[in-house]
Design an enzyme around this catalytic site. Structure first.
Site, mmCIF file in Angstrom:
data_model
loop_
_atom_site.group_PDB
_atom_site.id
_atom_site.type_symbol
_atom_site.label_atom_id
_atom_site.label_comp_id
_atom_site.label_asym_id
_atom_site.label_seq_id
_atom_site.Cartn_x
_atom_site.Cartn_y
_atom_site.Cartn_z
ATOM 1 N N ASP A 56 0.838 -1.204 0.000
ATOM 2 C CA ASP A 56 0.000 0.000 0.000
ATOM 3 C C ASP A 56 0.870 1.250 0.000
ATOM 4 O O ASP A 56 2.095 1.167 0.105
ATOM 5 C CB ASP A 56 -0.955 -0.015 1.204
ATOM 6 C CG ASP A 56 -0.242 -0.138 2.551
ATOM 7 O OD1 ASP A 56 1.002 -0.212 2.577
ATOM 8 O OD2 ASP A 56 -0.930 -0.166 3.580
ATOM 9 N N ASN A 125 -7.919 -0.298 13.615
ATOM 10 C CA ASN A 125 -9.313 -0.502 13.193
ATOM 11 C C ASN A 125 -9.486 -1.851 12.477
ATOM 12 O O ASN A 125 -10.539 -2.120 11.925
ATOM 13 C CB ASN A 125 -9.733 0.624 12.241
ATOM 14 C CG ASN A 125 -8.838 0.696 11.011
ATOM 15 O OD1 ASN A 125 -7.781 0.066 10.973
ATOM 16 N ND2 ASN A 125 -9.245 1.441 10.010
ATOM 17 N N HIS A 127 -7.673 -2.762 9.849
ATOM 18 C CA HIS A 127 -7.381 -2.716 8.409
ATOM 19 C C HIS A 127 -6.171 -3.586 8.041
ATOM 20 O O HIS A 127 -5.301 -3.870 8.857
ATOM 21 C CB HIS A 127 -7.228 -1.270 7.896
ATOM 22 C CG HIS A 127 -5.973 -0.550 8.270
ATOM 23 N ND1 HIS A 127 -5.815 0.801 8.084
ATOM 24 C CD2 HIS A 127 -4.803 -0.995 8.795
ATOM 25 C CE1 HIS A 127 -4.601 1.157 8.477
ATOM 26 N NE2 HIS A 127 -3.971 0.087 8.913
ATOM 27 N N GLU A 132 -9.880 -0.435 4.545
ATOM 28 C CA GLU A 132 -10.435 0.159 5.757
ATOM 29 C C GLU A 132 -11.810 -0.441 6.074
ATOM 30 O O GLU A 132 -12.375 -1.210 5.280
ATOM 31 C CB GLU A 132 -10.557 1.676 5.544
ATOM 32 C CG GLU A 132 -9.221 2.372 5.228
ATOM 33 C CD GLU A 132 -8.366 2.635 6.464
ATOM 34 O OE1 GLU A 132 -8.233 1.757 7.328
ATOM 35 O OE2 GLU A 132 -7.810 3.750 6.560
#
Ligand code: PGA
Length: 235
Positions: A56, A125, A127, A132
């Site tokens: 990413d 979170n 991810h 996400e």
């Protein structure tokens, strides 16, 4: 954690054909990447027929920018290895056309993949890369708005405050197609999310939970991150 993850990654590299691997950026993989690089440099692992693809990137940053994922790849892996990968593909977060950059990433993984090994971190979170909360599990590479949680922790990667709104990432479809997935986590701050991801339901509210359905996934965590995963009865 780092050594175990580096060994799992190395073992996922086949000796008899070309291969494709991917590592995450961030704080968690530093030790793993260091251990993997040491294995390359002392000849324990042969990466001469292995291609590397990044997971990413922050949209707006390139490998030249401090704190970027690409920079992490060069500083800690590519530039430290005495033996080079067969080839590498580092995502450009500042490409003039980010949709085209997604297609380039997809094309690379189609041409040389599927991934033999995908090493992953887990965000606060849940991810994976920049997949996400609420992500469509069927997506390949895509650009996505950064979640509030990701924005709240991103400051630790940068010395100056940056106004980053989007990320570009390999999609869950590409991660799930990897022959081996290795998720790494350390520290007590990851205990809750690790528990949710691997003891809770599979849901895109916690993207890493999809790894429960991966046929060959390893979770490598230190004692603190794994604190809530302990199995309390014999199963
Ligand atoms: P960290 O990031 O390793 O810096 O905690 C993990 C992630 O966001 O994937």
């Amino acid at each position: 954690m780092s050594l175990a993850a580096a060994r799992l990654a190395a073992e996922g590299i086949p000796g008899d054909r070309e291969s494709l691997i991917s590592f995450p950026g961030g704080d968690t993989p530093l030790g793993m990447v260091e251990a993997f690089t040491a294995m390359v440099n002392d000849g324990t692992v042969d990466i001469t027929r292995t291609r590397y693809v990044s997971l990413d990137e922050w949209v707006g940053l390139t490998e030249k920018d401090a704190g970027s994922c690409g920079r992490f790849n060069f500083d800690n892996l590519i530039n430290k290895m005495k033996v080079p990968f067969l080839e590498y593909h580092i995502i450009n977060g500042k490409a003039p056309d980010m949709n085209e950059e997604c297609r380039r990433l997809d094309g690379y993984i189609v041409k040389y993949g599927p991934l033999d090994v995908s090493v992953l971190g887990i965000g606060m979170n849940g991810h994976l890369g920049f997949n996400e909360e609420g992500v469509d599990f069927s997506l390949n590479a895509h650009v996505t708005p950064l979640s509030a949680t990701t924005k709240s922790v991103m400051g630790k990667y940068f010395s100056e405050s940056l106004d980053l709104e989007y990320g570009i990432t390999q999609g869950i479809a590409q991660i799930m197609a990897a022959r081996k997935a290795v998720l790494i986590a350390n520290g007590s701050h990851k205990a809750d999310i690790l528990y949710k991801a691997f003891r809770g339901p599979v849901t895109n509210a916690v993207p890493a939970s999809i790894l429960q359905e991966h046929p060959n996934c390893y979770v490598v965590a230190d004692e603190k991150a794994a604190a809530k995963l302990r199995i309390s009865k014999n199963v």
